[in-house]
Write a protein that holds these residues in place. Structure first.
Motif, short mmCIF file in Angstrom:
data_model
loop_
_atom_site.label_atom_id
_atom_site.label_comp_id
_atom_site.label_asym_id
_atom_site.label_seq_id
_atom_site.Cartn_x
_atom_site.Cartn_y
_atom_site.Cartn_z
N ASP A 245 1.06 9.61 -2.47
CA ASP A 245 0.29 10.23 -3.56
C ASP A 245 0.44 9.43 -4.85
OD1 ASP A 245 -0.49 12.21 -1.83
OD2 ASP A 245 1.09 13.63 -2.46
N PHE A 246 1.65 8.92 -5.11
CA PHE A 246 1.89 8.16 -6.33
C PHE A 246 1.11 6.85 -6.33
CE2 PHE A 246 4.26 4.85 -8.58
CZ PHE A 246 4.35 5.41 -9.86
N TYR A 247 1.11 6.13 -5.19
CA TYR A 247 0.49 4.81 -5.13
C TYR A 247 -1.01 4.85 -4.82
CZ TYR A 247 4.96 2.37 -5.46
OH TYR A 247 6.15 1.88 -5.91
N LYS A 248 -1.54 6.04 -4.53
CA LYS A 248 -2.95 6.13 -4.13
C LYS A 248 -3.91 5.54 -5.17
CE LYS A 248 -6.33 9.40 -2.30
NZ LYS A 248 -6.54 10.81 -1.84
N PHE A 250 -3.34 3.30 -7.44
CA PHE A 250 -3.10 1.86 -7.52
C PHE A 250 -3.67 1.14 -6.30
CE2 PHE A 250 0.35 3.95 -9.87
CZ PHE A 250 0.20 3.37 -11.11
N ASN A 251 -3.56 1.76 -5.14
CA ASN A 251 -4.12 1.18 -3.93
C ASN A 251 -5.64 1.04 -4.04
OD1 ASN A 251 -1.61 0.99 -2.73
ND2 ASN A 251 -1.81 2.92 -1.59
N ARG A 252 -6.28 2.06 -4.55
CA ARG A 252 -7.74 2.02 -4.69
C ARG A 252 -8.17 0.93 -5.67
NH1 ARG A 252 -10.46 5.40 -1.92
NH2 ARG A 252 -9.53 7.33 -1.08
N LYS A 253 -7.41 0.76 -6.74
CA LYS A 253 -7.69 -0.32 -7.69
C LYS A 253 -7.53 -1.68 -7.00
CE LYS A 253 -6.48 -1.98 -12.30
NZ LYS A 253 -5.60 -1.77 -13.51
N PHE A 254 -6.52 -1.77 -6.15
CA PHE A 254 -6.28 -3.02 -5.42
C PHE A 254 -7.41 -3.28 -4.43
CE2 PHE A 254 -4.19 -5.37 -1.88
CZ PHE A 254 -3.86 -6.51 -2.58
N GLY A 259 -11.81 -6.41 -2.70
CA GLY A 259 -13.01 -6.20 -1.92
C GLY A 259 -12.72 -5.81 -0.49
N GLN A 260 -11.56 -5.25 -0.25
CA GLN A 260 -11.18 -4.86 1.10
C GLN A 260 -10.35 -3.57 1.07
OE1 GLN A 260 -9.25 -7.95 3.30
NE2 GLN A 260 -8.93 -6.70 5.13
N ASP A 261 -10.75 -2.62 1.89
CA ASP A 261 -10.02 -1.34 1.98
C ASP A 261 -9.01 -1.46 3.13
OD1 ASP A 261 -9.10 1.23 2.36
OD2 ASP A 261 -11.05 2.15 1.92
N PHE A 262 -7.73 -1.40 2.80
CA PHE A 262 -6.69 -1.55 3.81
C PHE A 262 -6.33 -0.24 4.50
CE2 PHE A 262 -6.06 -5.23 1.08
CZ PHE A 262 -5.96 -6.25 2.01
N GLY A 263 -6.92 0.88 4.02
CA GLY A 263 -6.71 2.17 4.67
C GLY A 263 -5.30 2.71 4.55
N TRP A 264 -4.63 2.42 3.46
CA TRP A 264 -3.25 2.87 3.31
C TRP A 264 -3.16 4.35 2.94
CZ3 TRP A 264 -2.04 -1.88 -0.18
CH2 TRP A 264 -1.90 -3.04 0.64
N ASP A 265 -4.29 4.97 2.57
CA ASP A 265 -4.25 6.38 2.22
C ASP A 265 -4.05 7.25 3.45
OD1 ASP A 265 -4.64 5.65 -0.38
OD2 ASP A 265 -6.80 5.95 -0.32
#
Length: 265
Positions: A245-248, A250-254, A259-265
């Motif tokens: 939840d904390f990094y969500k 930041f992950n989306r900004k990354f 230009g690539q969704d790594f699906g870490w959520d």
């Protein structure tokens, strides 16, 4: 009659006194020469033939030595010329790519994997130039790099660059074209030809992970240090969810930046 004998002895003694005094060695040489003369010209000719044959052997060996020395000199000259050519074609260059992080994210493993590639030349130790040694200058930094030829990529890795605010600007000042590598998932943007395959790895059952080897060499597989490959601790699922939840955001900004969704959520 007695007077006659005394006179003859006196004459012999007087005569002998006029002959040069000969040493035992001289007498022996004269005797040997006399013996050689007595044996005749055939024996002397055989001795000369033997001497000539020995001289021919010496001359032949000398010629062979001269030829071998000449070949060795030519080979040395060729080797020196080739060595000089290689030395001239290789030089120390500032890195075109830097692994900047993240800490404990497998940066050492990544560097060792990349060093298997013939187009990669990388320094093993972490230089810490842009965070700890920046005041020593670029010449000092360049000297740390291995020699590389045209077409090879020079690299280094220092994970603490990722958490040092001054690093991005300092690297940009050195070269705006330097590629920064952060261990995320697939570092496949260096444009390298595919060389490293499964035959470059050897599973070590003691460590529990693969070690590196060069298929064309006879050296033992190279394993990472004792601190690598440690078993991950068990973490409470609630803690894991809190971190997600904390990094969500930041992950989306990354994802947007890359230009690539790594699906870490």
């Amino acid at each position: 009659m007695l007077s006659l004998w005394v006179y003859m002895i006196y004459c012999c003694v007087g005569y002998c006194s006029t002959v040069p005094n000969l040493t035992y060695g001289s007498i022996k040489r004269h005797a040997h020469d006399a013996e050689v003369d007595r044996q005749g010209s055939a024996s002397a000719g055989a001795s000369r033939d033997l001497l000539n044959n020995e001289n021919e052997g010496v001359d032949s060996r000398a010629e062979e030595w001269e030829e071998s020395r000449g070949e060795a000199t030519d080979n040395n000259n060729n080797n020196n010329a080739m060595s000089g050519f290689l030395n001239e074609s290789e030089s120390k260059r500032l890195p075109q790519a830097i692994i900047i992080g993240v800490k404990k994210g497998g940066t050492r493993a990544l560097l060792e994997f990349l060093r298997l590639h013939p187009d990669i030349r990388a320094v093993g130790a972490e230089p810490h130039f842009f965070d700890r040694n920046y005041d020593k200058g670029l010449d000092w930094y360049r000297e740390l790099m291995p020699k590389s030829s045209e077409g090879q990529l020079t690299m280094e890795k220092t994970p603490s660059y990722y958490v040092t605010k001054e690093v991005p600007a300092r690297i940009y000042t050195m070269s705006k074209d330097t590629k920064l590598i952060v261990v995320v998932r697939d570092p496949d943007f260096l444009g390298l030809r595919r060389v490293v395959t499964e035959k470059y790895f050897h599973f070590n059952p003691t460590k529990g992970f693969p070690c590196l080897k060069r298929p064309e060499g006879n050296s033992k597989p190279h394993c990472l240090g004792k601190t690598k490959g440690r078993t991950h601790p068990s973490i409470d699922p609630e803690v894991v969810q809190t971190l997600r939840d904390f990094y969500k955001p930041f992950n989306r900004k990354f994802y947007h930046m890359t230009g690539q969704d790594f699906g870490w959520d």
